[in-house]
Motif scaffolding. Sequence first.
Motif, PDB file in Angstrom:
ATOM      1  N   MET A   1       0.730  -1.208   0.014  1.00 46.01           N
ATOM      2  CA  MET A   1       0.156   0.163   0.087  1.00 46.01           C
ATOM      3  C   MET A   1       0.830   1.198   0.033  1.00 46.01           C
ATOM      4  SD  MET A   1      -2.942  -1.158   2.612  1.00 46.01           S
ATOM      5  CE  MET A   1      -1.925  -1.819   3.818  1.00 46.01           C
ATOM      6  N   THR A   2       2.184   1.102  -0.355  1.00 46.58           N
ATOM      7  CA  THR A   2       2.897   2.301  -0.058  1.00 46.58           C
ATOM      8  C   THR A   2       4.342   2.062  -1.110  1.00 46.58           C
ATOM      9  OG1 THR A   2       2.869   1.827   2.244  1.00 46.58           O
ATOM     10  CG2 THR A   2       4.590   3.214   1.779  1.00 46.58           C
ATOM     11  N   PHE A   3       4.663   3.306  -1.504  1.00 45.15           N
ATOM     12  CA  PHE A   3       5.971   3.667  -2.260  1.00 45.15           C
ATOM     13  C   PHE A   3       6.797   4.695  -1.612  1.00 45.15           C
ATOM     14  CE2 PHE A   3       2.616   5.622  -4.851  1.00 45.15           C
ATOM     15  CZ  PHE A   3       3.209   6.765  -5.126  1.00 45.15           C
ATOM     16  N   SER A   4       8.159   4.560  -1.561  1.00 47.25           N
ATOM     17  CA  SER A   4       8.863   5.241  -0.704  1.00 47.25           C
ATOM     18  C   SER A   4      10.414   5.405  -1.351  1.00 47.25           C
ATOM     19  CB  SER A   4       8.755   5.131   0.634  1.00 47.25           C
ATOM     20  OG  SER A   4       9.479   3.834   0.791  1.00 47.25           O
ATOM     21  N   LEU A   5      11.329   6.445  -0.797  1.00 45.11           N
ATOM     22  CA  LEU A   5      12.494   6.445  -0.934  1.00 45.11           C
ATOM     23  C   LEU A   5      13.333   7.061   0.378  1.00 45.11           C
ATOM     24  CD1 LEU A   5      13.761   9.289  -3.249  1.00 45.11           C
ATOM     25  CD2 LEU A   5      11.656   9.377  -2.619  1.00 45.11           C
ATOM     26  N   VAL A   6      14.300   6.514   0.378  1.00 46.07           N
ATOM     27  CA  VAL A   6      15.387   7.302   1.249  1.00 46.07           C
ATOM     28  C   VAL A   6      16.479   7.697   0.444  1.00 46.07           C
ATOM     29  CG1 VAL A   6      14.552   5.954   3.343  1.00 46.07           C
ATOM     30  CG2 VAL A   6      16.241   5.306   1.740  1.00 46.07           C
ATOM     31  N   ALA A   7      17.261   8.797   1.156  1.00 52.32           N
ATOM     32  CA  ALA A   7      18.113   9.395   0.017  1.00 52.32           C
ATOM     33  C   ALA A   7      19.131  10.325   1.022  1.00 52.32           C
ATOM     34  CB  ALA A   7      17.464  10.275  -0.805  1.00 52.32           C
ATOM     35  N   ARG A   8      20.206  10.447   0.576  1.00 52.73           N
ATOM     36  CA  ARG A   8      21.205  11.223   0.955  1.00 52.73           C
ATOM     37  C   ARG A   8      21.827  12.189   0.099  1.00 52.73           C
ATOM     38  NH1 ARG A   8      26.784  10.780   0.523  1.00 52.73           N
ATOM     39  NH2 ARG A   8      28.165  11.925   1.958  1.00 52.73           N
ATOM     40  N   CYS A   9      22.002  13.517   0.161  1.00 48.80           N
ATOM     41  CA  CYS A   9      22.585  14.262  -0.454  1.00 48.80           C
ATOM     42  C   CYS A   9      23.851  14.554  -0.281  1.00 48.80           C
ATOM     43  CB  CYS A   9      21.965  16.001  -0.305  1.00 48.80           C
ATOM     44  SG  CYS A   9      22.766  17.019  -1.297  1.00 48.80           S
ATOM     45  N   PRO A  10      24.976  14.130  -1.374  1.00 43.89           N
ATOM     46  CA  PRO A  10      26.259  13.845  -1.112  1.00 43.89           C
ATOM     47  C   PRO A  10      26.887  15.256  -1.015  1.00 43.89           C
ATOM     48  CG  PRO A  10      25.721  13.490  -3.473  1.00 43.89           C
ATOM     49  CD  PRO A  10      24.402  13.570  -2.769  1.00 43.89           C
ATOM     50  N   GLU A  11      26.437  16.260  -1.640  1.00 43.59           N
ATOM     51  CA  GLU A  11      27.067  17.641  -1.335  1.00 43.59           C
ATOM     52  C   GLU A  11      26.864  18.188   0.104  1.00 43.59           C
ATOM     53  OE1 GLU A  11      24.940  16.789  -3.941  1.00 43.59           O
ATOM     54  OE2 GLU A  11      26.924  16.621  -5.444  1.00 43.59           O
ATOM     55  N   THR A  12      25.661  18.124   0.590  1.00 47.36           N
ATOM     56  CA  THR A  12      25.329  18.786   1.994  1.00 47.36           C
ATOM     57  C   THR A  12      25.382  17.743   2.938  1.00 47.36           C
ATOM     58  OG1 THR A  12      22.885  18.305   1.823  1.00 47.36           O
ATOM     59  CG2 THR A  12      23.941  20.238   0.872  1.00 47.36           C
ATOM     60  N   GLY A  13      25.345  16.397   2.864  1.00 49.90           N
ATOM     61  CA  GLY A  13      25.038  15.507   3.798  1.00 49.90           C
ATOM     62  C   GLY A  13      23.747  15.466   4.681  1.00 49.90           C
ATOM     63  N   MET A  14      22.714  16.086   3.875  1.00 53.29           N
ATOM     64  CA  MET A  14      21.397  16.073   4.491  1.00 53.29           C
ATOM     65  C   MET A  14      20.879  14.657   4.239  1.00 53.29           C
ATOM     66  SD  MET A  14      19.522  19.629   3.327  1.00 53.29           S
ATOM     67  CE  MET A  14      20.115  21.248   4.187  1.00 53.29           C
ATOM     68  N   PHE A  15      20.012  14.147   4.971  1.00 54.79           N
ATOM     69  CA  PHE A  15      19.318  13.112   4.815  1.00 54.79           C
ATOM     70  C   PHE A  15      17.627  13.110   4.498  1.00 54.79           C
ATOM     71  CE2 PHE A  15      22.738  11.464   6.808  1.00 54.79           C
ATOM     72  CZ  PHE A  15      23.163  10.264   6.311  1.00 54.79           C
ATOM     73  N   GLY A  16      17.027  12.457   3.625  1.00 55.86           N
ATOM     74  CA  GLY A  16      15.407  12.951   3.298  1.00 55.86           C
ATOM     75  C   GLY A  16      14.991  11.471   3.049  1.00 55.86           C
ATOM     76  N   LEU A  17      13.651  11.648   3.274  1.00 54.62           N
ATOM     77  CA  LEU A  17      12.865  10.392   2.925  1.00 54.62           C
ATOM     78  C   LEU A  17      11.408  11.031   2.522  1.00 54.62           C
ATOM     79  CD1 LEU A  17      12.117   7.313   5.252  1.00 54.62           C
ATOM     80  CD2 LEU A  17      10.257   8.854   4.792  1.00 54.62           C
ATOM     81  N   ALA A  18      10.543  10.313   1.534  1.00 54.36           N
ATOM     82  CA  ALA A  18       9.430  10.679   1.189  1.00 54.36           C
ATOM     83  C   ALA A  18       8.688   9.391   0.800  1.00 54.36           C
ATOM     84  CB  ALA A  18       9.342  11.678  -0.151  1.00 54.36           C
ATOM     85  N   ILE A  19       7.308   9.563   1.235  1.00 61.08           N
ATOM     86  CA  ILE A  19       6.634   8.417   1.242  1.00 61.08           C
ATOM     87  C   ILE A  19       4.936   8.733   0.865  1.00 61.08           C
ATOM     88  CG2 ILE A  19       6.151   8.349   3.767  1.00 61.08           C
ATOM     89  CD1 ILE A  19       6.522   5.367   3.699  1.00 61.08           C
ATOM     90  N   SER A  20       4.393   7.678   0.305  1.00 55.26           N
ATOM     91  CA  SER A  20       3.041   7.783  -0.054  1.00 55.26           C
ATOM     92  C   SER A  20       2.237   6.337   0.151  1.00 55.26           C
ATOM     93  CB  SER A  20       3.014   8.388  -1.305  1.00 55.26           C
ATOM     94  OG  SER A  20       1.355   8.894  -1.528  1.00 55.26           O
ATOM     95  N   SER A  21       0.999   6.492   0.277  1.00 62.88           N
ATOM     96  CA  SER A  21       0.243   5.291   0.506  1.00 62.88           C
ATOM     97  C   SER A  21      -1.280   5.563   0.482  1.00 62.88           C
ATOM     98  CB  SER A  21       0.465   4.851   1.849  1.00 62.88           C
ATOM     99  OG  SER A  21      -0.185   3.649   2.138  1.00 62.88           O
ATOM    100  N   SER A  22      -2.073   4.728   0.049  1.00 65.80           N
ATOM    101  CA  SER A  22      -3.535   4.806   0.191  1.00 65.80           C
ATOM    102  C   SER A  22      -3.935   4.536   1.827  1.00 65.80           C
ATOM    103  CB  SER A  22      -3.985   3.384  -0.464  1.00 65.80           C
ATOM    104  OG  SER A  22      -3.660   2.173  -0.120  1.00 65.80           O
TER     105      SER A  22
END
Length: 224
Positions: A1-22
């Motif tokens: 019921m879900t799709f998502s990603l986890v990610a890192r920005c190699p320039e800034t070192g920031m981490f992020g995540l985005a997700i969506s679902s029914s």
Amino acid sequence: MTFSLVARCPETGMFGLAISSSSPAVAARCSFARAGVGAVASQNVTDPSLGPLALDLMQNGASAAEAVAELKRIGKFIDYRQVLAVDVNGATAIHSGPNSLGIWTQAQADNVASGGNLLDNDGVPQAIVDGFLTSSGHIGDRLIAAMRAGLASGGEAGTIHSAGMKIVDQVSWPVADLRCDWTEDCPIEVIATAWDIYKPQLDAYVQRALDPREAPSYGVPGDE
């Protein structure tokens, strides 16, 4: 019921995540990130305890692969879980249990990993990864671009109703934590609109927390 990603920005070192679902309020149960450590999504018949556990393991020196391997060893009902992780070096790891729902699959590269279940087709996670890798700018912009790419490639088999985006950077709290817990419209676009409004103010909110004496004006009536 879900799709998502986890990610890192190699320039800034920031981490992020985005997700969506029914399902409602997916980001409240499934998204975890810690500055200087990594980002984790725990989804599909969700066990929210897996996110903080994976982050604790990575904070204590485990790679993403080692953390996910430990979750597979000690996690309860792990065959039902889907876990994505990215670590401080940009290495990624994914566990998709064989009891994941519907069409489920995953894709990963340096600094980004994506997975989903009950998908429209098995190409959605790769489209998300490609969307992140081919976009540019702030990690928040890239997360939105990736989720839009996943939606355009088919997204979830059902109608999505909730979404979220979390970003961490240097401080102990998320510098952005945007959620749409339920809508009959597209929740990814709701988050995208919120990000467009929030992005220009992000640094100011951090500065107000660190030292309000040096902060810009608050933008409210009576503030000078």
